[in-house]
Design a protein around this motif. Structure first.
Motif, PDB file in Angstrom:
ATOM      1  N   ALA A 341       0.827  -1.164  -0.010  1.00  0.00           N
ATOM      2  CA  ALA A 341      -0.092   0.003  -0.076  1.00  0.00           C
ATOM      3  C   ALA A 341       1.001   1.328  -0.186  1.00  0.00           C
ATOM      4  O   ALA A 341       1.198   1.533   1.033  1.00  0.00           O
ATOM      5  CB  ALA A 341      -1.044  -0.026   1.271  1.00  0.00           C
ATOM      6  N   SER A 342       1.440   1.654  -1.094  1.00  0.00           N
ATOM      7  CA  SER A 342       2.356   2.714  -1.364  1.00  0.00           C
ATOM      8  C   SER A 342       2.353   3.190  -2.683  1.00  0.00           C
ATOM      9  O   SER A 342       1.324   3.147  -3.091  1.00  0.00           O
ATOM     10  CB  SER A 342       3.755   2.009  -1.005  1.00  0.00           C
ATOM     11  OG  SER A 342       4.638   2.955  -0.872  1.00  0.00           O
ATOM     12  N   GLY A 343       3.470   3.992  -3.066  1.00  0.00           N
ATOM     13  CA  GLY A 343       3.625   4.407  -4.416  1.00  0.00           C
ATOM     14  C   GLY A 343       2.247   5.655  -4.609  1.00  0.00           C
ATOM     15  O   GLY A 343       1.744   5.674  -5.294  1.00  0.00           O
ATOM     16  N   CYS A 344       2.443   6.704  -3.492  1.00  0.00           N
ATOM     17  CA  CYS A 344       1.116   7.383  -3.355  1.00  0.00           C
ATOM     18  C   CYS A 344       1.514   8.428  -4.439  1.00  0.00           C
ATOM     19  O   CYS A 344       0.333   9.245  -4.980  1.00  0.00           O
ATOM     20  CB  CYS A 344       1.374   8.140  -2.332  1.00  0.00           C
ATOM     21  SG  CYS A 344       2.804   9.511  -1.916  1.00  0.00           S
ATOM     22  N   ASN A 345       2.770   8.614  -5.017  1.00  0.00           N
ATOM     23  CA  ASN A 345       2.424   9.643  -6.437  1.00  0.00           C
ATOM     24  C   ASN A 345       1.925  11.142  -6.063  1.00  0.00           C
ATOM     25  O   ASN A 345       0.906  11.650  -6.724  1.00  0.00           O
ATOM     26  CB  ASN A 345       1.792   9.202  -7.504  1.00  0.00           C
ATOM     27  CG  ASN A 345       2.876   7.937  -8.253  1.00  0.00           C
ATOM     28  OD1 ASN A 345       3.803   8.392  -8.959  1.00  0.00           O
ATOM     29  ND2 ASN A 345       2.575   6.610  -7.772  1.00  0.00           N
ATOM     30  N   VAL A 346       2.447  11.603  -4.639  1.00  0.00           N
ATOM     31  CA  VAL A 346       1.677  12.798  -4.194  1.00  0.00           C
ATOM     32  C   VAL A 346      -0.007  12.991  -4.230  1.00  0.00           C
ATOM     33  O   VAL A 346      -0.214  14.242  -4.172  1.00  0.00           O
ATOM     34  CB  VAL A 346       2.461  14.213  -4.907  1.00  0.00           C
ATOM     35  CG1 VAL A 346       3.798  14.191  -4.867  1.00  0.00           C
ATOM     36  CG2 VAL A 346       1.841  14.211  -6.556  1.00  0.00           C
ATOM     37  N   ALA A 347      -0.509  11.932  -4.319  1.00  0.00           N
ATOM     38  CA  ALA A 347      -1.852  11.849  -4.061  1.00  0.00           C
ATOM     39  C   ALA A 347      -2.400  10.964  -3.339  1.00  0.00           C
ATOM     40  O   ALA A 347      -3.680  10.551  -3.268  1.00  0.00           O
ATOM     41  CB  ALA A 347      -2.299  11.782  -5.527  1.00  0.00           C
ATOM     42  N   GLY A 348      -1.743  10.388  -2.550  1.00  0.00           N
ATOM     43  CA  GLY A 348      -1.925   9.046  -1.423  1.00  0.00           C
ATOM     44  C   GLY A 348      -2.866   9.590  -0.424  1.00  0.00           C
ATOM     45  O   GLY A 348      -3.738   8.779   0.064  1.00  0.00           O
ATOM     46  N   LEU A 349      -2.660  10.954   0.156  1.00  0.00           N
ATOM     47  CA  LEU A 349      -3.563  11.232   1.314  1.00  0.00           C
ATOM     48  C   LEU A 349      -4.908  11.383   0.917  1.00  0.00           C
ATOM     49  O   LEU A 349      -5.833  10.804   1.453  1.00  0.00           O
ATOM     50  CB  LEU A 349      -3.065  12.436   1.762  1.00  0.00           C
ATOM     51  CG  LEU A 349      -3.642  12.957   3.260  1.00  0.00           C
ATOM     52  CD1 LEU A 349      -3.390  12.068   4.269  1.00  0.00           C
ATOM     53  CD2 LEU A 349      -3.500  14.228   3.496  1.00  0.00           C
ATOM     54  N   SER A 350      -5.364  12.010  -0.132  1.00  0.00           N
ATOM     55  CA  SER A 350      -6.745  12.338  -0.575  1.00  0.00           C
ATOM     56  C   SER A 350      -7.553  11.012  -1.038  1.00  0.00           C
ATOM     57  O   SER A 350      -8.741  10.764  -0.848  1.00  0.00           O
ATOM     58  CB  SER A 350      -6.546  13.387  -1.822  1.00  0.00           C
ATOM     59  OG  SER A 350      -6.101  12.810  -3.010  1.00  0.00           O
TER      60      SER A 350
END
Length: 405
Positions: A341-350
């Protein structure tokens, strides 16, 4: 420390905590959530907290729309606070080629039911008094976008998971993954071993280190992200639309009576987390104000306020970028019982509320409910990048997050 669990999650940021919550909610599983730092203390609370609903694919729009519903109902569902504002946003093109991209965005947004429309630079200025129309080619208004307090997501989900019976252990490192016959059998910690058949690597910037304990290589790059929160400014009210300037990759939103703003720089700094040592904390990440100063100068014609507003806070996080710009979510093809559960690509929080629920379904039911093959770790099979090639591709994805040509 308990000696067994159905699922052990390594990393209590937004993705790990959200997955823990939905595992306990959907399946009643015995879940243990571990973090080598305090819960939700690393990159998650240092993010911008901006929700962009108009993504590059229909599947991503579907997921972020689901995440928006979960953000709206977060407090009712979890019993935890989450402050959010439905401000909408203005996506700005300063070049004709990017204006063409906005037209494609408009068509895709309308096809998926989003509240989108092209407006004139003058109309945009009327919606946002700190925006100047000089040098603007086209503007897309996206009414569905919103922002929220990033510090509340991971801690809220972790608290809700604990209320459902999850065991939470902060300041607890994972020293090893126990494997037998190509299957996860447990994890080792300084306080003992935990027997388990399922491990989720949600370790954020440390994802590659955790995967490496099982000799798994996952191609993602920890990348520095910096932002500034300004002092209070007259007229910087909470419901002003967020602003995204495509080619400059600069973003801005209201925050605490001022503005929060940052940039996806063209040549970001990458980190080898192994070399930083076990005591490294993201709050100690080296920052570079010159990057923000250069970004403010680049958009001075549109957002002169960024050059004059005094900073109240200068902070940074370390999101993880992949070569193709997609998250890394789901089971490892190399080791049974090991999930990412990773690799958020600067959009993981939302998008964490939606991805956490899908990954929980993947573990409980053996499938996520929708086709998430674009995120599956198996997509990397047979592909190899040198570190230089991976960083170059990740940097391109970082700079072009807003779809600029």
């Amino acid at each position: 420390m308990i000696d067994s669990a159905d699922v052990v999650i390594v990393g209590a940021g937004r993705l790990g905590a959200a997955t823990a919550y939905y595992l306990t909610k959907q399946g009643g599983l015995r879940v243990t959530l571990l973090d080598q730092h305090e819960i939700g203390s690393q990159t998650s609370p240092r993010a911008a907290g901006m929700v962009s609903c108009l993504r590059k694919s229909e599947i991503m729009i579907t997921l972020i729309t689901d995440a928006c519903r979960k953000i709206e109902g977060f407090t009712d569902e979890t019993g935890q606070p989450l402050d959010w504002v439905g401000s909408g946003s203005l996506k700005i093109a300063r070049r004709p080629t990017d204006a063409d991209v906005l037209q494609e965005d408009l068509n895709r947004g309308r096809a998926t039911g989003l509240d989108v429309e092209l407006i004139s630079p003058e109309q945009a200025g009327a919606l946002h008094p700190f925006l100047r129309s000089r040098g603007i080619e086209a503007v897309l208004r996206i009414g569905d976008d919103r922002y929220f307090n990033p510090a509340q997501v991971a801690t809220g989900y972790a608290a809700a998971a604990a209320a459902n019976g999850a065991r939470i252990h902060a300041n607890t490192r994972v020293l090893g993954i126990d494997i037998e016959a190509s299957r996860v059998m447990g994890v080792s910690t300084p306080m003992g071993k935990i027997r388990t058949g399922a491990v989720i690597d949600a370790a954020g910037a440390w994802t590659r280190m955790v995967a490496g304990l099982s000799n798994i290589n996952v191609p993602l790059v920890p990348t520095r992200q910096q932002l500034i929160v300004t002092e209070e400014l007259p007229g910087a009210v909470a419901d002003l639309p967020m602003i995204r300037i495509m080619d400059a990759a600069v973003y801005m939103r209201p925050c605490l009576g001022g503005f929060l703003w940052g940039v996806y720089e063209e040549h970001p700094r990458f980190f080898d987390m192994q070399s930083l040592g076990t005591d490294f904390d993201i709050k100690d990440m080296p920052l570079d104000r010159a990057v923000l100063d250069a970004a403010a100068a680049e958009v001075a014609d549109q957002l002169p306020v960024l050059q004059t507003a005094q900073p109240r806070e200068f902070r940074g996080g370390i999101p993880t970028m992949t070569a193709d710009g997609h998250h890394v979510l789901g089971p490892s093809p190399d080791l049974r019982g090991f999930f990412f559960a990773s690799g958020c690509n600067v959009a993981g929080l939302s998008i964490a509320p939606a991805l956490g629920e899908k990954l929980a379904s993947w573990i409980i039911d053996g499938k996520p409910g929708i086709d998430l093959s674009c995120m599956a770790p198996a997509r990397f099979a047979g592909l190899e990048w040198s570190e230089e090639e991976l960083q170059r591709a990740a940097a391109w994805q970082y700079r072009h997050f807003y779809g600029a040509v």
